[in-house]
Every structure is written in C-alpha cells, then in structure tokens.
Design a protein around this motif. Sequence first.
Motif, PDB file in Angstrom:
ATOM      1  N   VAL A 171       0.665  -1.587   0.062  1.00 33.97           N
ATOM      2  CA  VAL A 171      -0.127  -0.330  -0.611  1.00 33.97           C
ATOM      3  C   VAL A 171       0.480   1.296   0.105  1.00 33.97           C
ATOM      4  N   VAL A 172       1.895   1.610   0.824  1.00 29.60           N
ATOM      5  CA  VAL A 172       2.993   2.690   0.699  1.00 29.60           C
ATOM      6  C   VAL A 172       3.493   2.557  -0.824  1.00 29.60           C
ATOM      7  N   ILE A 173       4.113   1.491  -1.068  1.00 32.02           N
ATOM      8  CA  ILE A 173       4.592   2.193  -1.833  1.00 32.02           C
ATOM      9  C   ILE A 173       3.297   1.989  -3.195  1.00 32.02           C
ATOM     10  N   ALA A 174       2.045   1.680  -3.389  1.00 38.03           N
ATOM     11  CA  ALA A 174       1.276   2.025  -4.538  1.00 38.03           C
ATOM     12  C   ALA A 174       1.087   3.811  -3.960  1.00 38.03           C
ATOM     13  N   THR A 175       1.601   4.207  -2.572  1.00 40.42           N
ATOM     14  CA  THR A 175       0.804   5.426  -2.609  1.00 40.42           C
ATOM     15  C   THR A 175       2.188   6.257  -3.410  1.00 40.42           C
ATOM     16  N   LEU A 176       3.245   5.664  -3.171  1.00 38.99           N
ATOM     17  CA  LEU A 176       3.979   6.685  -3.596  1.00 38.99           C
ATOM     18  C   LEU A 176       4.176   6.462  -5.397  1.00 38.99           C
ATOM     19  N   VAL A 177       4.119   5.794  -5.439  1.00 41.58           N
ATOM     20  CA  VAL A 177       4.094   5.557  -7.108  1.00 41.58           C
ATOM     21  C   VAL A 177       2.687   6.526  -7.928  1.00 41.58           C
ATOM     22  N   LEU A 178       1.636   6.612  -6.782  1.00 43.42           N
ATOM     23  CA  LEU A 178       0.793   7.524  -8.185  1.00 43.42           C
ATOM     24  C   LEU A 178       1.451   8.728  -7.715  1.00 43.42           C
ATOM     25  N   TYR A 179       1.720   8.781  -6.484  1.00 41.46           N
ATOM     26  CA  TYR A 179       2.408  10.224  -5.834  1.00 41.46           C
ATOM     27  C   TYR A 179       3.354  10.844  -6.817  1.00 41.46           C
ATOM     28  N   LYS A 180       4.144  10.071  -7.013  1.00 44.95           N
ATOM     29  CA  LYS A 180       5.318  10.108  -8.381  1.00 44.95           C
ATOM     30  C   LYS A 180       5.041  10.292  -9.119  1.00 44.95           C
ATOM     31  N   LEU A 181       3.925   9.707 -10.507  1.00 48.26           N
ATOM     32  CA  LEU A 181       3.410  10.027 -11.420  1.00 48.26           C
ATOM     33  C   LEU A 181       2.737  11.454 -11.505  1.00 48.26           C
TER      34      LEU A 181
END
Length: 498
Positions: A10-20
Amino acid sequence: MQAGDPATGVVIATLVLYKLVLIAIGVWASRLNRNESDFFLGGRGLGAWVAGLSYAASTSSAWVLLGFSGFVYVYGVSALWMVPGIWAGYVGVWLWFGPRLRAETAERNYVTVTDFMAASAGPSTRALIAILAGGLVLFTFVFYIAAQFGAAAVAFESQFALPHTESVLLGAVVILIYGLLGGFWAVSLTDTLQGAMMALIAVLLPAAGLVAAGGPVQMWATLSETMPSAYLDITGERGFVPFLAFAFGVAAIGLGTFGQPHLMARLMAVKDEKARRTGFTIAMSWAVLVYFGMALLALSGRALLGEIFDPEALFYEMANLLLPAVLAGVVIAAILSAVMSTVDSLLIAASAAAAHDLKLIRLFPRREVMISRVVMASICVFAVALTLSVDATIFDRVLFSWSALGAAFGPVIAARVMNAAPKGWAVLAAIVLGFATTVLFYTYGQIGAEAAGGGLSGMLARLAAIPGDPFERVVPWILPLVLVFSFRQPRPVEDRRS
C-alpha cells in the motif's frame, strides 16, 4: 517497515501514484515553455493560491518537518524564539519587498533577482555583479539541494531500509524529470500540491501526538517530571547575555529570507497586486499552522519517547508510533513533498543563475530552454554527488546556505526596494562582505567552545558556538547595509540591458 509487511504494498502504491502525478504535471507544463521567461518565471502568471502555497512550501521544506521539530525537541520551549523571526520574514518579503519587486521586474522584464540588484550599476559593473551573484547562487544552492536530498534519503532508509545511495538517487530522479519538463510552472504547481500535503500532516500528526500524550496538561506535567526545568523555561534558564544572543540569533534566521532567489522569484512571477496580497494571506496562514504543529509534535514527542538517538528522525518515530502502518505512505509522501518543494525551486533558481546571470544562454542563441535544462541536470548531478560524500545534519547544512545567501543579497535588495540605488562597486563589495563574513563565523563556530581559550577570542568562540549563533546570522548584515546606503547614485541609472 519490513519487506513482508502487508502494508508495504500500500505504501509503495501510494508513493508511485504520487510520483506519477508530479511527472504528469511536468508533462502538462512542458508545452508552456517557449522562452527564458516562461521557463524561469512561468510567464509571470501565478495566481494567489499557487504563489502563496508554493512560496510557503519552498521556504520551509524538510527543514521545518525534520530540522525545526528536532531543534525544539532538543532545546525545548526556548527554541520557539525562532518562530517570530521566521514569520517576520514572510511579512517582510510579501508586504515590504513584494510591491516594488513585482512591479519593477515586470516593467523591465528582469528574469532573476540579480537583474534587480544590479539595476543601479553601470553596464560593465552590472556584468561583474551578475557573474559574482550567479556564482554564489550556484555554490550555495548546491549545498542546500544536497541537504534536501539527504532528507529524502533518510525517509526511504527509515521506512523501507533502502541503501543510502539508492534512496538519494530515487528522490533526485523524480524531481529532475518534472523540473526538466515543466520548468517554473511545473515546479510551482507541484509545490502547491506539496504545500497542501505538508499542511495536512502538520495538523494530523501533532494532534495525534497530543492525544497520545494525554492532552496539553498531562503533556506539560510529564515534561515537568522528566526534563530539566530549563527545558520548559522560555529563556532556557540562560543568563541575560547568553539568552539575548540565543534568542536574537535564532530569530535572525528570518533575515535569510530576504536574500533567497527562489523565494523572490515567486514575487516576481505573481500576476498582479491582488494576487500578491491574497497570496500573502495564504502563505502566512500556512506558516502559522505548520510551525505551530511541528512545535507541538516536538513537545509531545519528548513526553512520549524521551531520549532518541537522532532528533531529526522524531517525525518518523512519531508517525510509526501513532499512525496505522497503511498511512506510512502518506507520511513519506509528506517528507518527499517537503524535500521536493524546495529542491525543485532551488534547481530552477540555480539554473537561472548559470544560464541567465552567467550568460551561458548566449552561447546558443534561440536555444534558451534547452540550455536551461542542461544546466539544471548538471547541477542536480553535482548535488547528488555532494550528498553522497559529505556528512552534515539537515539543520546545519541548510542554515549555512540560507544565512550566507541572505547576508550577501538581502542588504542590496533592501536598498533597491527603498529606492537607494547603490553604486555598482558598493553592491559588489556588499555581496562579497555579506557572504565572506557568514562563512567566517560559520567556520569559527564549528571550532566550538571547547577549543576556546581566554580573552576576547575565547569569548567570541564561545558565543559563536551557542545554538543561537547571532554572529553568523546578524553581524554579516552590518557592513553591507552601511555600504549600500552610504554610497548611492544621485538617481537610479537608467536600465540598460547588457
């Protein structure tokens, strides 16, 4: 957070979405960059919300979330003397510098604050001022950027156990992508998003900390029982002279605000006077909210955690203690927001110094945006190398860069805002003296009181080594101010673009 933890995905998905999202903003803004002014000032079209929030996020960055909270955690209530000085910097830049800076730079099409500082000098001296100022911005901002990259690395290391090198590179790559694509527009829009994220965290995490500590009364009672009495004393139980030096020194951090090119760029880029006035209200409200929140987090953290190894990691310690694991992504995103909101602005300002002030753009006519992007990438690479090779705390590295540039440029900008029109040689001398004196006292202060002997030199060393450090932040302003207000042109020299 362990690799097998269910919340990690969940954490990684949040960060990836944020960076995108950040990269998408850069792609969108890339089509708005047609010339040098667009890339470095966004076509001077910033509205109130973008100008206010992006300014606030850029001036505070990871410094307030990590450095300021850690400072209050260590020194207690007396550390709060820093806050009035910081807030005064907001007021001075927006309400004192703002009207003249915005109007004159728009009228004369200045691209950098160096253009504004050198306007009262003749053509030959103006070129020297541009070279000197551009060189100092590059030198100073590389250290500043390195401090922010270091903060990003701490975030990834603490939450994901990533190696230091990979952590630094990950943050740098994302910042560089959207900065290269979108220039000032992308930087300002992403900073607005990041400022909002920081404000949200500055409310939620301190509130959770205060509740966990038993409320204000219980928190204070716990600190009274577990900490020395000086911790909750507004003077830190210092003697009269040491207290004045400490309070004046930490409050004087706000002086550095008046010489920061990346902050002045927001005032130069705001679209009109109405947007400037509203932008000030937004920025000031943000500053009150975030600084109050981080001070409360520091005191709550001291009551809950007691002594921790690294005070600048207090933010992470409190987040891990108080928040569900799945919210770690939001916390990390807040730190990355703080880092990126300063690094991207610094990269734009440093690129402007190299491309515009140092005239690199002239080497390739009609290729302004391309040269600006090449310069930005080069600065980013050098700052990453510095981050990986130099060991310094976030707080100290940022404060040195902040104070040095503030003393070098602040007196000159103040004189120009007050229509003093200092002579060209006085501007040059003021910049050199302000910067050199800051470096002198910074270096001298590192010696520490333990190495000081008796007499005047020993007293100066002991004073320079105290946390407030009034010498490094206040004294370097004195001679530059005398110079720029004593040696003035009878009237401003007509602006002649060299």
